[in-house]
Design a protein around this motif. Sequence first.
Motif, PDB file in Angstrom:
ATOM      1  N   MET A   1      97.520  56.494  25.617  1.00 20.76           N
ATOM      2  CA  MET A   1      96.861  57.708  24.999  1.00 20.76           C
ATOM      3  C   MET A   1      95.462  57.766  25.889  1.00 20.76           C
ATOM      4  N   THR A   2      95.205  58.790  26.883  1.00 16.72           N
ATOM      5  CA  THR A   2      93.725  58.867  27.413  1.00 16.72           C
ATOM      6  C   THR A   2      92.725  59.151  26.391  1.00 16.72           C
ATOM      7  N   LEU A   3      91.425  58.622  27.125  1.00 16.68           N
ATOM      8  CA  LEU A   3      90.317  58.672  26.167  1.00 16.68           C
ATOM      9  C   LEU A   3      90.020  60.191  25.853  1.00 16.68           C
ATOM     10  N   GLU A   4      90.298  61.046  26.980  1.00 19.14           N
ATOM     11  CA  GLU A   4      90.011  62.765  26.902  1.00 19.14           C
ATOM     12  C   GLU A   4      90.971  63.062  25.830  1.00 19.14           C
ATOM     13  N   ARG A   5      92.169  62.520  25.359  1.00 17.69           N
ATOM     14  CA  ARG A   5      92.874  63.152  24.570  1.00 17.69           C
ATOM     15  C   ARG A   5      92.502  62.574  23.061  1.00 17.69           C
ATOM     16  N   ARG A   6      91.825  61.692  22.917  1.00 20.92           N
ATOM     17  CA  ARG A   6      91.019  61.092  21.904  1.00 20.92           C
ATOM     18  C   ARG A   6      89.970  62.147  21.360  1.00 20.92           C
ATOM     19  N   ILE A   7      89.175  62.322  22.328  1.00 24.09           N
ATOM     20  CA  ILE A   7      88.161  63.047  22.136  1.00 24.09           C
ATOM     21  C   ILE A   7      88.625  64.370  21.889  1.00 24.09           C
ATOM     22  N   ALA A   8      89.497  65.051  22.360  1.00 28.10           N
ATOM     23  CA  ALA A   8      90.198  66.567  22.235  1.00 28.10           C
ATOM     24  C   ALA A   8      90.525  66.194  20.687  1.00 28.10           C
ATOM     25  N   ARG A   9      91.217  65.211  20.306  1.00 27.76           N
ATOM     26  CA  ARG A   9      91.534  65.332  18.751  1.00 27.76           C
ATOM     27  C   ARG A   9      90.436  65.425  17.879  1.00 27.76           C
ATOM     28  N   VAL A  10      89.359  64.702  18.116  1.00 31.98           N
ATOM     29  CA  VAL A  10      88.144  64.974  17.325  1.00 31.98           C
ATOM     30  C   VAL A  10      87.655  66.316  17.337  1.00 31.98           C
ATOM     31  N   PHE A  11      87.786  67.206  18.376  1.00 31.63           N
ATOM     32  CA  PHE A  11      87.225  68.463  18.564  1.00 31.63           C
ATOM     33  C   PHE A  11      88.406  69.327  17.980  1.00 31.63           C
ATOM     34  N   ASN A  12      89.417  68.942  17.321  1.00 27.48           N
ATOM     35  CA  ASN A  12      90.566  69.789  16.976  1.00 27.48           C
ATOM     36  C   ASN A  12      91.268  70.539  17.946  1.00 27.48           C
ATOM     37  N   LEU A  13      91.393  69.894  19.180  1.00 26.20           N
ATOM     38  CA  LEU A  13      91.898  70.990  20.438  1.00 26.20           C
ATOM     39  C   LEU A  13      93.429  70.802  20.375  1.00 26.20           C
ATOM     40  N   THR A  14      93.839  71.766  19.589  1.00 28.81           N
ATOM     41  CA  THR A  14      95.325  71.622  19.619  1.00 28.81           C
ATOM     42  C   THR A  14      95.751  72.819  20.764  1.00 28.81           C
ATOM     43  N   ASP A  15      97.053  72.965  20.998  1.00 28.68           N
ATOM     44  CA  ASP A  15      97.431  74.086  21.904  1.00 28.68           C
ATOM     45  C   ASP A  15      96.767  75.383  21.741  1.00 28.68           C
ATOM     46  N   ASP A  16      96.674  75.801  20.761  1.00 26.36           N
ATOM     47  CA  ASP A  16      95.900  77.075  20.383  1.00 26.36           C
ATOM     48  C   ASP A  16      94.585  76.952  20.658  1.00 26.36           C
TER      49      ASP A  16
END
Length: 169
Positions: free
Chosen positions: A1-16
Amino acid sequence: MTLERRIARVFNLTDDNWMKHANPWSVWTRYSVLPLIVFAFWSRLWIGWWCLIPAGAALLWVFLNPIVFNRPKSTKNWASKAVLGERVYLNRDIVEIPVIHDTPLYKILNTISFTGVMIATWAIIYYSIWGAVLGVALAYLGKSWYLDRMVWLYEMMKSRDAEYQKWDY
Protein backbone atom coordinates in the motif's frame (compact mmCIF):
# COMPACT_ATOMS: atom_id res chain seq x y z
CA MET A 1 0.00 0.00 0.00
CA THR A 2 1.38 3.38 -1.00
CA LEU A 3 1.85 6.19 1.50
CA GLU A 4 -0.54 8.29 -0.57
CA ARG A 5 -3.25 5.63 -0.22
CA ARG A 6 -2.82 5.67 3.56
CA ILE A 7 -3.16 9.46 3.57
CA ALA A 8 -6.27 9.20 1.35
CA ARG A 9 -7.84 6.88 3.92
CA VAL A 10 -7.25 9.44 6.69
CA PHE A 11 -9.18 11.96 4.57
CA ASN A 12 -11.95 9.42 3.78
CA LEU A 13 -11.24 9.59 0.06
CA THR A 14 -13.56 6.88 -1.23
CA ASP A 15 -14.27 6.65 -4.97
CA ASP A 16 -17.15 9.12 -4.60
CA ASN A 17 -15.16 11.48 -2.38
CA TRP A 18 -12.21 11.49 -4.81
CA MET A 19 -14.58 12.78 -7.47
CA LYS A 20 -15.91 15.44 -5.08
CA HIS A 21 -12.32 16.47 -4.35
CA ALA A 22 -11.76 16.76 -8.12
CA ASN A 23 -14.14 19.74 -8.08
CA PRO A 24 -12.01 22.82 -8.85
CA TRP A 25 -13.61 24.61 -5.89
CA SER A 26 -12.17 21.94 -3.61
CA VAL A 27 -8.69 22.36 -5.06
CA TRP A 28 -8.59 26.13 -5.11
CA THR A 29 -10.17 26.66 -1.68
CA ARG A 30 -7.72 24.15 -0.20
CA TYR A 31 -5.00 26.66 -1.05
CA SER A 32 -6.51 28.89 1.66
CA VAL A 33 -5.60 26.52 4.49
CA LEU A 34 -1.93 27.33 5.13
CA PRO A 35 -2.33 31.13 5.22
CA LEU A 36 -5.38 30.72 7.48
CA ILE A 37 -3.42 28.51 9.88
CA VAL A 38 -0.46 30.91 9.88
CA PHE A 39 -2.73 33.89 10.53
CA ALA A 40 -4.74 32.04 13.20
CA PHE A 41 -1.67 31.13 15.25
CA TRP A 42 -0.11 34.51 14.61
CA SER A 43 -3.22 36.11 16.10
CA ARG A 44 -2.29 34.70 19.51
CA LEU A 45 -0.47 37.98 20.02
CA TRP A 46 -3.82 39.84 19.86
CA ILE A 47 -6.41 37.34 21.07
CA GLY A 48 -4.39 34.90 23.19
CA TRP A 49 -5.69 31.35 23.49
CA TRP A 50 -8.77 32.29 21.46
CA CYS A 51 -6.50 31.82 18.45
CA LEU A 52 -7.17 28.09 18.80
CA ILE A 53 -10.72 28.61 17.49
CA PRO A 54 -9.73 29.90 14.02
CA ALA A 55 -6.77 27.49 13.96
CA GLY A 56 -9.09 24.58 14.75
CA ALA A 57 -11.55 25.75 12.09
CA ALA A 58 -8.74 25.89 9.50
CA LEU A 59 -7.55 22.42 10.46
CA LEU A 60 -11.12 21.12 10.30
CA TRP A 61 -11.37 22.60 6.81
CA VAL A 62 -8.38 20.42 5.79
CA PHE A 63 -10.48 17.32 6.51
CA LEU A 64 -13.85 18.58 5.30
CA ASN A 65 -12.67 20.23 2.09
CA PRO A 66 -12.31 17.04 0.00
CA ILE A 67 -15.88 15.92 0.73
CA VAL A 68 -18.08 19.04 0.95
CA PHE A 69 -18.21 19.90 -2.75
CA ASN A 70 -20.27 18.15 -5.42
CA ARG A 71 -18.73 16.17 -8.23
CA PRO A 72 -17.46 18.57 -10.89
CA LYS A 73 -19.59 19.18 -13.96
CA SER A 74 -16.45 18.45 -15.99
CA THR A 75 -12.99 17.12 -15.22
CA LYS A 76 -11.46 18.84 -18.24
CA ASN A 77 -9.66 21.49 -16.19
CA TRP A 78 -6.26 21.73 -14.53
CA ALA A 79 -7.49 21.40 -10.94
CA SER A 80 -9.60 18.29 -11.58
CA LYS A 81 -6.81 16.65 -13.56
CA ALA A 82 -4.35 17.38 -10.75
CA VAL A 83 -6.53 15.52 -8.23
CA LEU A 84 -7.15 12.66 -10.64
CA GLY A 85 -3.41 12.48 -11.30
CA GLU A 86 -2.81 12.17 -7.56
CA ARG A 87 -5.25 9.28 -7.56
CA VAL A 88 -3.42 7.64 -10.48
CA TYR A 89 -0.12 8.12 -8.64
CA LEU A 90 -1.38 6.50 -5.46
CA ASN A 91 -2.53 3.52 -7.55
CA ARG A 92 0.94 3.00 -9.01
CA ASP A 93 1.32 -0.25 -7.06
CA ILE A 94 -1.77 -1.60 -8.88
CA VAL A 95 -1.56 0.07 -12.31
CA GLU A 96 2.00 0.65 -13.47
CA ILE A 97 2.88 4.22 -14.36
CA PRO A 98 5.32 5.24 -17.13
CA VAL A 99 9.00 5.17 -16.21
CA ILE A 100 9.23 8.93 -16.77
CA HIS A 101 6.91 9.39 -13.77
CA ASP A 102 8.77 6.92 -11.55
CA THR A 103 11.17 9.62 -10.52
CA PRO A 104 12.52 11.18 -7.33
CA LEU A 105 11.18 14.56 -8.54
CA TYR A 106 7.88 13.99 -6.73
CA LYS A 107 9.66 13.36 -3.44
CA ILE A 108 11.80 16.45 -4.03
CA LEU A 109 8.74 18.62 -4.70
CA ASN A 110 6.98 17.29 -1.61
CA THR A 111 10.17 17.96 0.40
CA ILE A 112 10.21 21.54 -0.90
CA SER A 113 6.58 21.93 0.12
CA PHE A 114 7.22 20.38 3.55
CA THR A 115 10.25 22.66 4.04
CA GLY A 116 7.99 25.64 3.32
CA VAL A 117 5.53 24.45 5.96
CA MET A 118 8.39 24.08 8.46
CA ILE A 119 9.63 27.62 7.69
CA ALA A 120 6.08 28.93 8.10
CA THR A 121 5.85 27.10 11.43
CA TRP A 122 9.11 28.69 12.56
CA ALA A 123 7.74 32.08 11.41
CA ILE A 124 4.62 31.58 13.52
CA ILE A 125 6.70 30.90 16.62
CA TYR A 126 9.06 33.86 16.09
CA TYR A 127 6.59 36.29 14.47
CA SER A 128 8.64 36.62 11.29
CA ILE A 129 6.57 38.10 8.48
CA TRP A 130 9.29 37.33 5.94
CA GLY A 131 9.55 33.78 7.22
CA ALA A 132 5.80 33.36 6.91
CA VAL A 133 5.74 34.73 3.36
CA LEU A 134 8.76 32.64 2.34
CA GLY A 135 7.37 29.50 3.98
CA VAL A 136 3.91 29.78 2.42
CA ALA A 137 5.40 30.66 -0.98
CA LEU A 138 7.80 27.70 -0.85
CA ALA A 139 5.04 25.34 0.27
CA TYR A 140 2.81 26.49 -2.61
CA LEU A 141 5.63 26.40 -5.15
CA GLY A 142 6.41 22.76 -4.30
CA LYS A 143 2.75 21.74 -4.13
CA SER A 144 1.73 23.53 -7.31
CA TRP A 145 4.62 22.08 -9.29
CA TYR A 146 3.77 18.62 -7.90
CA LEU A 147 0.12 19.07 -8.92
CA ASP A 148 1.21 20.14 -12.39
CA ARG A 149 3.19 16.90 -12.72
CA MET A 150 0.07 15.01 -11.60
CA VAL A 151 -1.88 16.64 -14.47
CA TRP A 152 0.77 15.36 -16.86
CA LEU A 153 0.58 11.87 -15.33
CA TYR A 154 -3.21 11.80 -15.60
CA GLU A 155 -3.10 12.95 -19.22
CA MET A 156 -0.70 10.09 -20.03
CA MET A 157 -2.61 7.44 -18.09
CA LYS A 158 -6.26 8.18 -18.93
CA SER A 159 -5.95 6.49 -22.32
CA ARG A 160 -4.16 3.44 -20.87
CA ASP A 161 -6.72 2.34 -18.29
CA ALA A 162 -10.49 1.93 -18.62
CA GLU A 163 -11.15 3.12 -15.06
CA TYR A 164 -9.13 6.30 -15.62
CA GLN A 165 -11.01 6.95 -18.89
CA LYS A 166 -14.29 7.04 -16.92
CA TRP A 167 -12.99 9.97 -14.91
CA ASP A 168 -12.58 12.09 -18.05
CA TYR A 169 -15.87 13.87 -18.73
